[in-house]
Design an enzyme around this catalytic site. Structure first.
Site: not given
Ligand SMILES: Cc1cc2nc3c(=O)[nH]c(=O)nc-3n(C[C@H](O)[C@H](O)[C@H](O)COP(=O)(O)OP(=O)(O)OC[C@H]3O[C@@H](n4cnc5c(N)ncnc54)[C@H](O)[C@@H]3O)c2cc1C
Length: 381
Positions: A127, A129, A158, A244-245, A339, A341-342
């Site tokens: 999902m 990008e 990611f 998922e959530r 808890l 420590g190092g």
């Molecule tokens: C280890 C790992 C595994 C993952 N696996 C998958 C996967 O299998 N498939 C997949 O599709 N994705 C995957 N992801 C992606 C993950 O779902 C995204 O990183 C996440 O949804 C956030 O998108 P972003 O990184 O582009 O951050 P952004 O969308 O750029 O957000 C950056 C910050 O802005 C905040 N923000 C954005 N909009 C708002 C708003 N309206 N109000 C307040 N705050 C906001 C966010 O909370 C965040 O803190 C993975 C990520 C990681 C790190």
């Protein structure tokens, strides 16, 4: 408080997952840390044990369990081993199959589901990008019709299981004029011309999992690879994100609970000033607080699991479970490191790795801020 959502059948299943963790995963822990991937033979062993096809009908090689509590038991036990391995199995077995089971044509189900259940076809979902993950409706990867085919261009980042995957369910834009209603899902098969994978990304934690970019350069796929109706991809994702959530929430609590249990044992053994560190009132009270936070969170997550098993979990309740459990997990693990420590800062210790592994749970699958956005909207704000 005794938990009350699991029956003898679930506990018998738990025992078989525990045996798999001890016999198959634990001896290979160092290998997975080193290689940043789950070896293929482990995927296949998990498939053989019936753990990867819980959501897949029996006639297509799955267990057809039809009871989400089995998925939750699997996630709990693997999360106690490591959060990363749990996330890889979770994406493959808990997140991806419902898309194909619910939206796939008969031919697509026959083609992909038996391999997913057996662990022969490793699955990912794309999902996010590079330009953003939170605002899914703004995704930029395109698919353009060309006769009977579609031509896909763009990239994802990611992506869990991305480097290793044989199948990637990807969300792409088929109609630039329609926003969320212009998004369609496709299944891309590894080896298709123009579909390439980046290197495994260098992550702060969860080093056992393979997380990669996916690139699409004029990838030509037949219409038979389209999953579900044109323009229905966004709604399909919104309908399945609660699973998922809640899966993430189950893992968050189980992961922190296991490390907390180990930490309590450590504080009984470790001595300072001639006494066990756990017996200092400050630490005793701290541990009492942590145990309480885990158990209270567990009760809410269990309620959500039971609701999901009966098809009545709302997206808003799933959002509450996800952000809150992620916060509790991070808070608890931070105190556990303290808890120790190092030693708590040494990679050799499970607590240190768990602390790093937990950080991403507040970000992925919808960040804590996005979860609160969903809850806030439900409040009419
Ligand atoms: C280890 C790992 C595994 C993952 N696996 C998958 C996967 O299998 N498939 C997949 O599709 N994705 C995957 N992801 C992606 C993950 O779902 C995204 O990183 C996440 O949804 C956030 O998108 P972003 O990184 O582009 O951050 P952004 O969308 O750029 O957000 C950056 C910050 O802005 C905040 N923000 C954005 N909009 C708002 C708003 N309206 N109000 C307040 N705050 C906001 C966010 O909370 C965040 O803190 C993975 C990520 C990681 C790190």
């Amino acid at each position: 408080m005794p938990r009350n959502i699991y029956s003898e059948d679930h506990e018998a299943f738990r025992a078989s997952v525990r045996e798999f963790v001890e016999r198959t995963l634990e001896p290979r822990a160092e290998e997975m840390i080193r290689e940043h991937v789950i070896p293929r033979d482990i995927w296949q062993e998990a498939g053989k044990q019936g753990f990867l096809g819980l959501d897949i009908p029996e006639e297509l090689g799955g267990a057809g369990a039809g009871d989400y509590r089995f998925n939750a038991v699997f996630a709990e036990e693997v999360s106690g081993f490591t959060a990363a391995v749990s996330s890889c199995f979770g994406i493959h077995a808990d997140v991806c199959p419902p898309y194909i089971v619910d939206l796939g044509t008969e031919e697509q189900k026959q083609r992909w589901l038996p391999g997913i259940a057996s662990g022969e076809l490793i699955c990912s979902i794309g999902m996010t990008e590079p330009s953003g993950g939170s605002d899914l409706a703004a995704l930029k990867t395109t698919a353009v019709r060309d006769g009977e085919d579609w031509v896909i261009n763009g990239s994802k980042t990611f992506i869990t299981n991305g480097h290793q995957c044989d199948l990637a369910i990807v969300a792409v834009r088929t109609d630039p004029s329609k926003g969320a209603k212009g998004i369609t899902l496709f299944v891309l098969e590894a080896g298709t011309e123009g579909f390439t994978k980046g290197n495994k990304l260098d992550k702060v934690g969860q080093v056992e999992s393979d997380t990669s970019e996916l690139f699409f350069d004029n990838v030509r796929v037949p219409d038979a690879n389209r999953l579900g109706p044109e323009g229905q991809g966004f709604i399909a994702m919104m309908q399945r994100l609660p699973q998922e959530r809640i899966g993430a929430a189950v893992s968050n609590v189980a992961h922190a609970a296991k490390i907390l249990e180990e930490t309590i044992e450590y504080t009984k053994e470790r001595k300072a000033f001639g006494q066990a560190i756990g017996s200092f009132q400050h630490n005793k009270f701290k541990l009492a607080e942590l145990v309480t936070r885990i158990e209270v969170t567990q009760a809410y997550v269990d309620d959500c699991v039971a609701a999901h098993a009966e098809g009545r979990l709302t997206p808003v309740d799933a959002a509450k479970a996800k952000w809150f459990s992620a916060q509790v997990q991070n808070d608890v693990l931070d105190e556990c490191v303290q808890l120790y420590g190092g030693y708590g800062f040494m990679n050799e210790y499970r607590v240190a790795r768990a602390w790093r592994d937990a950080r991403v749970t507040k970000i992925w699958a919808g960040s804590n801020e996005i979860m609160k956005e969903l809850i806030g909207r439900d409040l009419g704000l």
